[in-house]
Design an enzyme around this catalytic site. Structure first.
Site, PDB file in Angstrom:
ATOM      1  N   ASP A 102     -20.708  15.809 -19.036  1.00  0.00           N
ATOM      2  CA  ASP A 102     -19.165  15.709 -18.434  1.00  0.00           C
ATOM      3  C   ASP A 102     -18.393  14.325 -19.124  1.00  0.00           C
ATOM      4  OD1 ASP A 102     -17.823  17.305 -16.000  1.00  0.00           O
ATOM      5  OD2 ASP A 102     -17.040  15.178 -16.270  1.00  0.00           O
ATOM      6  N   ARG A 130      -3.614   9.413  -6.740  1.00  0.00           N
ATOM      7  CA  ARG A 130      -4.632   8.844  -7.399  1.00  0.00           C
ATOM      8  C   ARG A 130      -4.315   7.398  -7.639  1.00  0.00           C
ATOM      9  NH1 ARG A 130      -7.793  14.189  -9.662  1.00  0.00           N
ATOM     10  NH2 ARG A 130      -7.280  15.422  -8.083  1.00  0.00           N
TER      11      ARG A 130
HETATM   12  C1  LIG Z   1     -12.930  21.767 -12.588  1.00  0.00           C
HETATM   13  S1  LIG Z   1     -14.550  21.127 -13.239  1.00  0.00           S
HETATM   14  C2  LIG Z   1     -15.493  22.429 -13.822  1.00  0.00           C
HETATM   15  C3  LIG Z   1     -16.860  22.255 -13.211  1.00  0.00           C
HETATM   16  C4  LIG Z   1     -17.640  23.537 -13.675  1.00  0.00           C
HETATM   17  N1  LIG Z   1     -17.797  23.701 -15.189  1.00  0.00           N
HETATM   18  C5  LIG Z   1     -17.170  24.672 -12.800  1.00  0.00           C
HETATM   19  O1  LIG Z   1     -16.538  25.698 -13.540  1.00  0.00           O
HETATM   20  O2  LIG Z   1     -17.357  24.772 -11.745  1.00  0.00           O
HETATM   21  C6  LIG Z   1     -13.737  20.396 -14.672  1.00  0.00           C
HETATM   22  C7  LIG Z   1     -14.670  19.237 -15.448  1.00  0.00           C
HETATM   23  O3  LIG Z   1     -14.397  18.736 -16.703  1.00  0.00           O
HETATM   24  C8  LIG Z   1     -14.407  17.588 -16.948  1.00  0.00           C
HETATM   25  N2  LIG Z   1     -13.520  17.290 -18.228  1.00  0.00           N
HETATM   26  C9  LIG Z   1     -12.197  17.142 -18.113  1.00  0.00           C
HETATM   27  N3  LIG Z   1     -11.992  16.877 -19.457  1.00  0.00           N
HETATM   28  C10 LIG Z   1     -13.215  16.463 -19.951  1.00  0.00           C
HETATM   29  C11 LIG Z   1     -13.484  16.110 -21.379  1.00  0.00           C
HETATM   30  N4  LIG Z   1     -12.528  15.861 -22.369  1.00  0.00           N
HETATM   31  N5  LIG Z   1     -14.576  15.913 -21.863  1.00  0.00           N
HETATM   32  C12 LIG Z   1     -15.790  16.310 -20.995  1.00  0.00           C
HETATM   33  N6  LIG Z   1     -15.480  16.938 -19.815  1.00  0.00           N
HETATM   34  C13 LIG Z   1     -14.099  16.972 -19.245  1.00  0.00           C
HETATM   35  C14 LIG Z   1     -13.892  17.037 -15.623  1.00  0.00           C
HETATM   36  O4  LIG Z   1     -14.406  15.443 -15.537  1.00  0.00           O
HETATM   37  C15 LIG Z   1     -14.691  17.907 -14.502  1.00  0.00           C
HETATM   38  O5  LIG Z   1     -15.838  17.374 -14.051  1.00  0.00           O
END
Ligand SMILES: C[S@@+](CC[C@H](N)C(=O)[O-])C[C@H]1O[C@@H](n2cnc3c(N)ncnc32)[C@H](O)[C@@H]1O
Length: 287
Positions: A156, A43
Site C-alpha cells: 500500500d 482532513r
Molecule cells: C479503499 S482501500 C481498499 C482496501 C482493500 N483492497 C479492499 O478492497 O478492502 C484503498 C487503498 O488503496 C491505497 N492506495 C491509494 N492510492 C494508492 C497508490 N497510488 N499506490 C498504492 N496504494 C494506493 C490506499 O492507501 C488505501 O489503503
C-alpha cells in the site's frame, strides 16, 4: 488559526484546493474533484491545526518545500482505507472452490518438492485483505502448508495502514461476525483490558510480507503472480492511470493468473485481454 465558520469550504481557496488536487494526483494517481472538497477540507484542517499553521495556504507552502516526511503524512491523511475481513467474499469463495482445487491437481511440484504460489494484495490497506487470502488458502489445503511454497505480498502507499497490517492486531468487533472456527483457528482474543482486540495467528502472518509501494512507481517484484488483488483502489484513478496499471498487472501475472477488481470497478478497454470467469474476476489467457 483556522476556526469554525458558516461556510467552512470558503476558507479553502480555489487556488489551494487546485494545488492540493494536483499534488495528490501527481503523487498518488488519486483524482480529487469538487465533491471531495469537504473531505479535503476536514482532513487538512486537522493537519493545519496540528502544525499550528495559520492557513491552508501556509500548509500548501509547507508541502511544496518540505521533504518526504510531510508528504508521507499528508498522503496518509488523504487516502481512504476502508476495508474488512472477507470483503466481497465471492473472491475468496472462488479461490477456495474453483482455483485452489485446480492448483492442487495441476500445479507442478518444484525441485524443492513444493508447489509455488504467489499472491499480491496490491492495495492492502490495514491488512484484512491479505489475512483473508491467507486464511482461505490454509482452510482449502487443510493447514498442509508444507506442501506449498506460498507467499502473499501486501502493499500500500500508506505507511500507517501498513503498520497496522504488520502488527496484525485488530479491534475484536472487526472479526466478531466471522465463523467461530475461523476465529478459533486464526485469531487470539486479548484478555483483561485487551479483550476488545484480537491478534492474528502466526500461521497466517508468516505467509505475508507487508511493503510500502506506490502503484504509480516502479515495481521491484519479478512475479509471476498467480493472483493479483487490485480491489477498490483504481476507482480513485482516471482511465489513463487505470489502463497503464492493467497493462502492468497483466505483464506480472502468470498465464492463467487471476486479477480481482472491486465491486464497482471494471477493465474498460483492457477487458479484451482477459477472460471473465466470475463477478469482477478476470483470467489472463494461458497463451
Ligand atoms: C479503499 S482501500 C481498499 C482496501 C482493500 N483492497 C479492499 O478492497 O478492502 C484503498 C487503498 O488503496 C491505497 N492506495 C491509494 N492510492 C494508492 C497508490 N497510488 N499506490 C498504492 N496504494 C494506493 C490506499 O492507501 C488505501 O489503503
Amino acid at each position: 488559526m483556522i476556526t469554525q465558520g458558516r461556510d467552512k469550504t470558503e476558507r479553502l481557496s480555489n487556488a489551494d484546493f487546485t494545488f492540493i488536487c494536483q499534488f495528490v494526483y501527481e503523487t498518488t494517481g488519486i483524482v480529487l474533484n469538487d465533491n471531495k472538497r469537504e473531505m479535503v477540507y476536514r482532513r487538512l484542517t486537522r493537519i493545519v491545526r496540528e502544525r499550528k499553521l495559520d492557513s491552508f495556504s501556509d500548509y500548501c507552502q509547507l508541502l511544496k518545500h518540505q521533504g518526504a516526511q510531510e508528504k508521507d503524512y499528508f498522503i496518509n491523511a488523504i487516502t481512504t482505507n476502508l476495508t474488512s475481513f472477507f470483503r466481497e467474499n465471492h473472491h475468496f469463495d472462488y479461490l477456495a472452490k474453483d482455483e485452489l482445487p485446480r492448483w492442487l491437481e495441476q500445479k507442478e511440484v518444484q525441485a524443492n518438492g513444493k508447489r509455488r504460489l504467489r499472491i499480491w494484495s496490491s492495495a492492502s490497506s490495514t491488512g484484512e485483505e491479505p489475512y483473508s487470502i491467507a486464511i482461505t488458502l490454509l482452510e482449502s489445503i487443510k493447514g498442509d502448508i508444507n506442501r506449498w511454497d506460498a507467499k502473499i505480498l501486501a502493499t500500500d502507499i500508506d505507511s500507517n495502514v501498513l503498520a497496522t497490517g504488520k502488527t496484525g492486531i485488530y479491534e475484536y468487533s472487526r472479526i466478531e461476525s466471522l465463523k467461530k472456527t475461523i476465529k478459533q483457528r486464526y485469531f487470539h482474543r486479548g484478555v483483561g483490558k485487551n479483550e476488545n482486540s484480537a491478534r492474528v495467528d502466526k500461521k497466517i502472518s508468516e505467509l505475508i510480507t507487508f511493503k510500502q509501494l506506490n502503484l504509480l512507481h516502479e515495481w521491484p517484484m519479478q512475479g509471476p503472480f498467480d493472483v493479483i488483488f487490485c480491489r477498490n483502489v483504481i476507482i480513485y484513478f482516471d482511465k489513463k492511470t487505470q489502463q497503464q496499471l492493467f497493462t502492468r498487472y497483466y505483464d506480472l501475472l502468470a498465464p492463467g493468473g487471476l486479477l480481482m477488481l472491486g465491486h464497482s470497478e471494471n477493465l474498460g478497454d483492457f477487458q479484451q485481454h482477459f477472460n471473465t470467469v466470475g463477478r469482477t474476476i478476470f483470467r489472463k489467457p494461458y497463451s
